[in-house]
Design an enzyme around this catalytic site. Structure first.
Site, PDB file in Angstrom:
ATOM      1  N   CYS A   2       0.819  -1.353  -0.001  1.00  0.00           N
ATOM      2  CA  CYS A   2       0.115   0.099   0.122  1.00  0.00           C
ATOM      3  C   CYS A   2       1.022   1.431   0.019  1.00  0.00           C
ATOM      4  O   CYS A   2       1.952   1.402   0.562  1.00  0.00           O
ATOM      5  CB  CYS A   2      -1.149   0.233   1.348  1.00  0.00           C
ATOM      6  SG  CYS A   2      -1.705  -1.374   1.438  1.00  0.00           S
ATOM      7  N   ASN A 101      -2.144   2.328   5.476  1.00  0.00           N
ATOM      8  CA  ASN A 101      -1.257   1.336   5.078  1.00  0.00           C
ATOM      9  C   ASN A 101      -1.083   0.441   6.268  1.00  0.00           C
ATOM     10  O   ASN A 101      -0.603   1.088   7.417  1.00  0.00           O
ATOM     11  CB  ASN A 101       0.067   1.988   4.504  1.00  0.00           C
ATOM     12  CG  ASN A 101       1.102   1.232   4.136  1.00  0.00           C
ATOM     13  OD1 ASN A 101       0.991  -0.135   4.227  1.00  0.00           O
ATOM     14  ND2 ASN A 101       2.265   1.430   3.997  1.00  0.00           N
ATOM     15  N   GLY A 102      -1.120  -0.817   6.556  1.00  0.00           N
ATOM     16  CA  GLY A 102      -0.507  -1.658   7.598  1.00  0.00           C
ATOM     17  C   GLY A 102      -1.853  -2.625   7.900  1.00  0.00           C
ATOM     18  O   GLY A 102      -2.752  -2.665   7.051  1.00  0.00           O
ATOM     19  N   GLU A 471      17.809 -18.719  -4.810  1.00  0.00           N
ATOM     20  CA  GLU A 471      17.564 -17.386  -5.511  1.00  0.00           C
ATOM     21  C   GLU A 471      17.170 -17.399  -6.919  1.00  0.00           C
ATOM     22  O   GLU A 471      16.173 -16.660  -7.308  1.00  0.00           O
ATOM     23  CB  GLU A 471      18.762 -16.396  -5.533  1.00  0.00           C
ATOM     24  CG  GLU A 471      18.706 -15.101  -6.188  1.00  0.00           C
ATOM     25  CD  GLU A 471      17.511 -14.371  -5.477  1.00  0.00           C
ATOM     26  OE1 GLU A 471      16.905 -14.672  -4.653  1.00  0.00           O
ATOM     27  OE2 GLU A 471      17.089 -13.182  -6.467  1.00  0.00           O
ATOM     28  N   LYS A 475      13.515 -16.192  -8.258  1.00  0.00           N
ATOM     29  CA  LYS A 475      13.203 -15.254  -9.592  1.00  0.00           C
ATOM     30  C   LYS A 475      12.129 -16.038 -10.346  1.00  0.00           C
ATOM     31  O   LYS A 475      11.408 -15.357 -11.224  1.00  0.00           O
ATOM     32  CB  LYS A 475      14.570 -14.933 -10.208  1.00  0.00           C
ATOM     33  CG  LYS A 475      15.498 -13.916  -9.686  1.00  0.00           C
ATOM     34  CD  LYS A 475      15.090 -12.607  -9.535  1.00  0.00           C
ATOM     35  CE  LYS A 475      14.322 -12.329  -8.386  1.00  0.00           C
ATOM     36  NZ  LYS A 475      14.776 -12.469  -7.367  1.00  0.00           N
ATOM     37  N   HIS A 494      16.366 -38.347  -1.322  1.00  0.00           N
ATOM     38  CA  HIS A 494      15.637 -38.571  -0.078  1.00  0.00           C
ATOM     39  C   HIS A 494      14.093 -38.144  -0.172  1.00  0.00           C
ATOM     40  O   HIS A 494      13.420 -38.054   0.676  1.00  0.00           O
ATOM     41  CB  HIS A 494      16.271 -37.953   0.824  1.00  0.00           C
ATOM     42  CG  HIS A 494      17.617 -38.038   1.112  1.00  0.00           C
ATOM     43  ND1 HIS A 494      17.977 -39.339   1.566  1.00  0.00           N
ATOM     44  CD2 HIS A 494      18.855 -37.592   0.994  1.00  0.00           C
ATOM     45  CE1 HIS A 494      19.474 -39.480   1.795  1.00  0.00           C
ATOM     46  NE2 HIS A 494      19.854 -38.238   1.384  1.00  0.00           N
ATOM     47  N   LYS A 589       6.597  -4.376  -3.972  1.00  0.00           N
ATOM     48  CA  LYS A 589       8.177  -4.361  -3.699  1.00  0.00           C
ATOM     49  C   LYS A 589       8.535  -3.853  -2.347  1.00  0.00           C
ATOM     50  O   LYS A 589       9.597  -4.371  -1.784  1.00  0.00           O
ATOM     51  CB  LYS A 589       8.460  -3.005  -4.602  1.00  0.00           C
ATOM     52  CG  LYS A 589       9.950  -2.601  -4.654  1.00  0.00           C
ATOM     53  CD  LYS A 589      10.518  -3.700  -5.681  1.00  0.00           C
ATOM     54  CE  LYS A 589      11.735  -3.506  -5.658  1.00  0.00           C
ATOM     55  NZ  LYS A 589      12.723  -4.772  -5.922  1.00  0.00           N
TER      56      LYS A 589
HETATM   57  C1  F6R Z   1      12.105 -11.090  -4.554  1.00  0.00           C
HETATM   58  C2  F6R Z   1      12.253  -9.878  -3.758  1.00  0.00           C
HETATM   59  C3  F6R Z   1      11.595 -10.259  -2.327  1.00  0.00           C
HETATM   60  C4  F6R Z   1      12.504  -9.566  -1.437  1.00  0.00           C
HETATM   61  C5  F6R Z   1      11.911  -9.458  -0.046  1.00  0.00           C
HETATM   62  C6  F6R Z   1      12.368  -8.574   1.048  1.00  0.00           C
HETATM   63  O1  F6R Z   1      12.602 -10.691  -5.805  1.00  0.00           O
HETATM   64  O2  F6R Z   1      12.436  -8.928  -3.962  1.00  0.00           O
HETATM   65  O3  F6R Z   1      11.787 -11.614  -2.014  1.00  0.00           O
HETATM   66  O4  F6R Z   1      13.678  -9.527  -1.158  1.00  0.00           O
HETATM   67  O5  F6R Z   1      10.542  -8.947   0.020  1.00  0.00           O
HETATM   68  O6  F6R Z   1      12.479  -7.219   0.804  1.00  0.00           O
HETATM   69  P1  F6R Z   1      13.680  -6.262   1.298  1.00  0.00           P
HETATM   70  O7  F6R Z   1      14.962  -6.746   0.618  1.00  0.00           O
HETATM   71  O8  F6R Z   1      13.320  -4.980   0.561  1.00  0.00           O
HETATM   72  O9  F6R Z   1      13.750  -6.217   2.717  1.00  0.00           O
END
Ligand code: F6R
Length: 594
Positions: A2, A101-102, A471, A475, A494, A589
Site C-alpha cells: 500500500c 497502510n498496515g 535465489e 526469481k 531423499h 516491492k
Molecule cells: C524477490 C524480492 C523479495 C524481497 C523481500 C525482502 O525478488 O524482491 O523476496 O527480497 O520481500 O525485501 P527487502 O529486501 O526490501 O527487505
C-alpha cells in the site's frame, strides 16, 4: 505494498497525489483511490476502483480545483481487491475519509466491542478506524478522537485522514508502517515513500511510531498519543531519482539485470581506496567485537544473506547464522554472548525485519542495516548502516540489489579477513564476467524456449551453488509463475526425486571444484529418470555439453555470476508467457505489513 499520498496547500492536490501514486506503483498494488475537496464546489468526492493508477486517473474528475486530498494504492490484506475494499474509506456518517497502510490486528474485537450498531461497507480492517474516529468525535475534538483511536489500535498503520467538516486541515498518524511529511513551499505532503515527494518537497520529516500530525496550510504539529509535542528532525531530500526511467529497455527488470556490472563498479569506487577496503570504523569495530553474526532478512535479501554467511565464515572465520525475519521475530533462538544483528533489506522498510530490529534493540543488542535506501526506516533505526549503492530498483523482482548486497557482504567479510585475495581485482573480474553473460542473453533466450516448457522446474546445486539455486528459483517462480524450487542436489534422492518425470526441467548450478562431481552424479540420477537437464557451470568445472559456461571467478563469489543467467531465464520465461514482468501478480516491492 500500500502507498499513501496526501496533500494540503495551494497547488493542485489531484496532480500531486496522482503523480505521487504513480511513483509508488513500483511497490506493488491491486487497487487505487483518491478523495478530493473541490475548493469552489465545497464538496468532497471519492474516486476508487480495482486496477492501476492509470485507471484511477481515467475515472477521476479533473474539471475542478482541489487543494486538499488523500490518495492510496492498495495491496489487499483484508478483503478481495474490488471497489468497495479500495481506499479511501469513510466513517458511518461519511464525516471522515481515511487511507491506511498496515494491518490492524484487533479490528474484529474493536468492531464487536465498540461498533456493534455500525454498518460496514467493506471487508477491510481500515473501515473500523474511520468509524472509531467518528464515534469519538461526538465527544471530543477531532485531534483527540484520532489520538484516542490510535491508543486502541493494535498492529501497524500509517493513516492520512480528512475531516469533511474542516477542509483547512489534513491529519496523519503512524505506528510501524512508514510515513513521511514532505515540506514544500506551497503545501505539505504526507507519503509512505520518499519517491512520492520528489519534485514537490526539498525537505522531509520521517515520522516516529505512535505520532500524530495535524497539518493546516504550511503549519504542522507533531504530537504523541497523549498530545505532547514530539521532537522531530527535518531532513533534506538528497536522493537522486533521475535514474527511474526504463530508457531503451523493454522492462525495468531487464535494465536492472544489465546494470549489475556498473553497480559492482560503483561499489568498488565507494568502498575502496586503491586496493584497500574503506570501512566505517564503527561498523568494523562492531563486527570485530561480536562473537556471532545473526543475519536477519527475507526473500531475495535472505538468499544474499545465506551467501553472506559463507563469506563471513570462510573468509573471516566469524560464526554466522541466517534467519527468516518473520520466524525470528517471534521464535528467537538462544543467542551468543555478544551478537551483532545484521539486517539485509533492499527497501529498508520490510515490516518483518523491523519487528526483529525493535525487539533486539530493546534487549540492548547492536544492530547493523545493509540497505539500498539510506533514508529508510531500517537505515535510520539501526545503530549502524551500510549502503549498497545499487540505485533505485523498480522491478518487483530484485536483481541488482541481490548482487550489490553480496558484493557488500564480501567487502565486510574481507575487511575482517587475513586479506588473502585481491578483492578489488576479484570484484572487477566479476563485473567483466557478468558483462559476458549479458552479451549472451539472446542465446539464453533460445535455451528458455527449448527447456522451460513445463509448469514446473527444479534448480539443484551444492554448497554455495545451492544458495544461488534458492535465489534462481525464487526469481523464476515470482515472475513466470512456474512452480519451481531450489534443492540441495544431494537431498533430492531423499524424497523430491519422486517428482521427476519425463521432460521435467532440472537446472544445475555447478561452480565449486570440490563438490562438482557430486552434483554431476545427482544430475545423472534425475537424467536417468527422464529429466531434461540444463547446466550452468564455470570454466574450471565445466563439461563439454554444459549449456551455459561462465568465466571462472573467485569461488566464493560465484553466486554473483551464476545468478545472472538465472535472472535471464526467469525474465525470458515470463516474457514468453506474456506476463507483467515488472509487476508480477500478488507481489509488492516494499513489504510493509508483517
Ligand atoms: C524477490 C524480492 C523479495 C524481497 C523481500 C525482502 O525478488 O524482491 O523476496 O527480497 O520481500 O525485501 P527487502 O529486501 O526490501 O527487505
Amino acid at each position: 505494498m500500500c502507498g499513501i499520498v496526501g496533500y494540503i496547500g495551494t497547488e493542485d492536490a489531484r496532480e500531486i497525489i496522482i503523480s505521487g501514486l504513480t511513483r509508488l506503483e513500483y511497490r506493488g498494488y491491486d487497487s487505487a483511490g483518491i478523495a478530493l475537496y473541490g475548493s469552489e464546489s465545497k464538496t468532497f468526492n471519492i474516486y476508487k476502483d480495482k486496477g492501476r493508477v492509470a485507471h484511477l486517473e481515467s475515472i477521476t474528475d479533473f474539471s475542478y480545483k482541489s487543494c486538499l486530498g488523500i490518495g492510496h494504492t492498495r495491496w489487499a490484506t483484508h478483503g478481495v481487491p474490488n471497489q468497495a475494499n479500495s481506499h479511501p474509506h469513510t466513517s458511518e456518517e461519511s464525516r471522515f475519509f481515511i487511507v491506511h497502510n498496515g494491518v490492524i490486528d484487533n479490528y474484529k474485537e474493536l468492531k464487536s466491542e465498540l461498533l456493534t450498531e455500525n454498518k460496514f461497507y467493506s471487508d477491510t480492517d481500515t473501515e473500523v478506524i474511520a468509524h472509531l474516529i467518528e464515534k469519538f468525535s461526538f465527544e471530543m475534538n477531532v485531534d483527540e478522537a484520532i489520538r484516542k483511536t490510535m491508543s486502541l489500535l493494535e498492529g501497524s498503520y500509517a493513516l492520512a485522514i480528512i475531516d469533511t467538516k474542516d477542509e483547512s486541515k489534513l491529519y496523519a498518524c503512524k505506528n510501524k508502517s512508514p510515513l513521511l511529511l514532505g515540506i514544500g513551499d506551497k503545501g505539505i505532503i504526507v507519503a509512505s515513500d520518499l519517491m512520492a515527494l520528489v519534485g514537490y518537497s526539498k525537505e522531509y520529516i520521517p515520522l516516529k511510531d505512535k505520532t500524530f500530525v495535524e497539518i493546516s496550510g504550511n503549519d504542522y504539529k507533531i504530537l504523541d498519543i497523549i498530545g505532547k509535542v514530539v521532537k522531530h528532525e527535518v531532513k533534506v531530500i538528497d536522493v537522486d531519482y533521475t535514474n527511474i526511467e526504463k530508457g531503451e529497455y523493454a522492462h525495468f527488470m531487464l535494465k536492472e539485470i544489465s546494470e549489475q556490472p556498473s553497480v559492482i563498479r560503483t561499489i568498488i569506487t565507494k568502498y575502496f581506496d586503491g586496493e584497500e577496503v574503506i570501512l566505517n570504523g564503527k561498523v568494523k569495530e562492531a563486527l570485530e567485537e561480536s562473537d556471532r553474526l545473526y543475519i536477519i532478512a527475507a526473500g531475495t535479501s535472505m538468499n544474499a544473506g545465506s551467501v553472506g554467511r559463507e563469506l563471513f565464515e570462510k573468509m573471516a572465520g566469524i560464526p554466522t547464522e541466517v534467519h527468516i525475519a518473520s520466524e525470528f521475530a517471534y521464535n528467537m533462538p538462544l543467542l551468543s554472548k555478544k551478537p551483532l544483528f545484521i539486517f539485509i533489506s533492499q527497501s529498508g522498510e520490510t515490516a518483518d525485519l523491523r519487528a526483529v530490529l525493535v525487539n533486539v534493540k530493546a534487549k540492548g543488542y547492536r544492530t547493523l542495516t545493509i540497505t539500498n535506501v539510506k533514508t529508510s526506516t531500517l537505515a535510520r533505526e539501526a545503530d549502524y548502516f551500510v549502503e549498497i549503492h545499487a540505485g533505485p530498483e523498480i522491478a518487483v523482482a530484485s536483481t541488482k540489489a541481490y548482487t550489490a548486497q553480496i558484493a557488500i557482504l564480501a567487502i565486510l567479510a574481507y575487511g575482517l579477513s587475513d586479506k588473502h585475495i585481491n578483492l578489488r581485482k576479484e570484484l572487477s573480474k566479476v563485473a567483466i564476467s557478468i558483462e559476458n553473460v549479458i552479451d549472451r542473453r539472446e542465446y539464453i533466450e533460445t535455451l528458455v524456449k527449448e527447456y522451460l516448457t513445463k509448469r514446473n522446474c527444479f534448480y539443484i546445486g551444492r554448497g554455495i551453488d545451492y544458495y544461488a539455486c534458492l535465489e534462481s528459483s525464487l526469481k523464476l517462480k515470482e515472475i513466470s509463475y512456474i512452480q519451481t524450487e531450489g534443492f540441495a542436489a544431494g537431498e533430492l534422492k531423499h524424497g523430491t526425486i519422486a517428482l521427476i518425470e519425463e521432460d521435467t526441467p532440472v537446472i544445475a548450478i555447478i561452480s565449486q571444484r570440490d563438490i562438482s562431481k557430486n552434483t554431476r552424479s545427482n544430475l545423472n540420477e534425475v537424467k536417468s529418470r527422464g529429466a531434461k537437464t540444463l547446466v550452468i557451470s564455470t570454466k574450471g568445472v565445466h563439461e563439454h555439453d554444459d549449456q551455459i559456461v561462465l568465466d571462472d571467478v573467485y569461488e566464493l563469489f560465484s553466486p554473483l555470476l551464476t545468478i545472472i543467467p538465472a535472472q535471464f531465464i526467469a525474465y525470458y520465461a515470463a516474457l514468453h508467457r506474456g506476463y507483467d514482468i515488472d509487476k508480477p501478480r500478488n507481489l509488492a516491492k516494499s513489504v510493509t505489513v508483517e
